[in-house]
Write an enzyme that holds these catalytic residues in place. Structure first.
Site, PDB file in Angstrom:
ATOM      1  CB  VAL A 175     -56.658   6.671 141.544  1.00  0.00           C
ATOM      2  CG1 VAL A 175     -55.943   7.692 140.709  1.00  0.00           C
ATOM      3  CG2 VAL A 175     -56.637   7.045 143.024  1.00  0.00           C
ATOM      4  CG  ASP A 176     -59.995   9.754 137.584  1.00  0.00           C
ATOM      5  OD1 ASP A 176     -58.929  10.417 137.701  1.00  0.00           O
ATOM      6  OD2 ASP A 176     -61.109  10.247 137.830  1.00  0.00           O
ATOM      7  CB  ALA A 177     -56.565   8.894 133.307  1.00  0.00           C
TER       8      ALA A 177
END
Lengths: 153, 153, 153, 153
Positions: free
Chosen positions: C28-30
């Site tokens: 997952v990213d920011a």
């Protein structure tokens, strides 16, 4: 902060919780073996599966009353793992403290090649349970504590 | 959804925005070259730097009124990139649509080896700007639009 | 170089080859959704499993007479994937060319959430088979060609 | 195998070798902070830069007479790092053993936020130098040994 002895982790039986996985094509580095930090990724994948089986799926826990950030992680690399190896990542031990109402757990991992059973790495992570709002230490929920304690028996 | 022609991207000059980086030790795969999906990581790193220079640091924008999820991404791999190569990732083009009050941008990338200048890859990403609350399309903020348009001139 | 139409990929049935996996905590990213390039990692993981089932384990093929580098990859993102989602990555199509003694294959992927079956992404990768020594195009081995052709029927 | 005390690493000055970098958008996890294993990626990136400056670019060393696999790695996480943080990863210490003709080095790292200078993590990696053909321990090349020793002065 409690830490297991590397040699103690090496001797533990694989126990009840093992996640089997392949060393991924993209997790190898320019030296042709698994990049050392990816071993901790695989430990975390096993931890996520363990939490789900214990009734605390991490994606739900993330919006709950406590969080359990990692404040220490380490691994010892005993044999190189390569693309094509199939491995078992076992949670082999958990040490909880303080004994009364524990708020911190050190989880021990043992990674062995499936097939010849060769031990490839051991590792450990230390998780501190804190209230998600105040960041004060909070007791590990009882059923999770029991699932963790069962790892060491 | 607009897409650039691969051959058009290959011919564009490097232009004003280039992020220089090394191919990382851990981004190589078991075949000894950069893992293909990591090339898109490097494009995104350049995009993040571009946004910051344009006055829209992404970590601040994430808590703002709009978001710009990627709905398409692609890359063409022309020469293998290896650990030890130093590369420049250039944002070489931006196509905005609709012409009036654009809400979507296709950004073109060109990746070349520093030193001999050999072209290693081209890529593109399509970002749709939507309201963070309603998910309805929203115009690209004017100063960002201008910074994007400047990539193609 | 052949490419599938995005809408054609969306309509294809899941077919015979599906790799099920969880969206990983670390992928997952920011922005809180899967980082777009990781979707191609998951496609490659499914491709590796497909090759093994077809009798061509990639870790063995890497030391064999041919290699099949990727010269194009792309993905369309239809619905965000989040940590906690379980997904199926299906190889849904393969286009081989030239018709006579094909040396290149375009593989189509379809990624859907398990449970509600919601389509989350489609993708494709183009692999060119070349002689590992001379880098000249070489025909796809017959049994692998048949396994690929079976994806589209 | 030598290990630094966590508190000793915390107190060391940043010293001569620091690699500055941004916490990447894609290195954050589903809890919104840097994924713990990525901190070791950043340590390795700094190690690669250090080796290059010391005259031993790792991509060249990989085809040379010795290799230096990591047999232990660890990190302590003191403050969360988030996307948008700019950090300095410093090599702050090196312990070589045996004293006479050392073949193993423990490198200490210190990671601080740029701006407020807040200490975010400390880490260490243990590298054993072995002959690339026989895998027997081999002395660390003299000029590299000197560059490592200079980290602790």
């Amino acid at each position: 902060m409690f830490r297991f002895e590397r040699d103690a982790l090496k001797l533990l039986p694989e126990g009840a919780f093992v996640r089997r996985t392949d060393v991924r094509f993209q997790d190898v580095d320019a030296a042709g073996i698994i990049f050392y930090a990816r071993v901790l990724d695989y430990c975390h994948d096993a931890y996520v599966d363990f939490l789900a089986r214990a009734g605390f799926p991490l994606h739900e826990a993330l919006s709950g009353p406590w969080i359990a950030p990692i404040r220490h992680a380490e691994a010892d690399y005993l044999k190189p793992m390569r693309f094509g190896d199939r491995i078992g990542v076992a949670l082999v031990a958990a040490h909880l403290e303080p004994a009364e109402e524990p708020t911190e757990v050190t989880i021990g991992y043992r990674i062995a090649r499936i097939g010849d059973g060769e031990l490839a790495a051991v590792g450990q992570t230390v998780h501190t349970f804190v209230d998600a709002a105040t960041f004060r230490r909070t007791p590990i929920p009882e059923s999770l504590r029991k699932a963790l304690q069962a790892l060491s028996t």
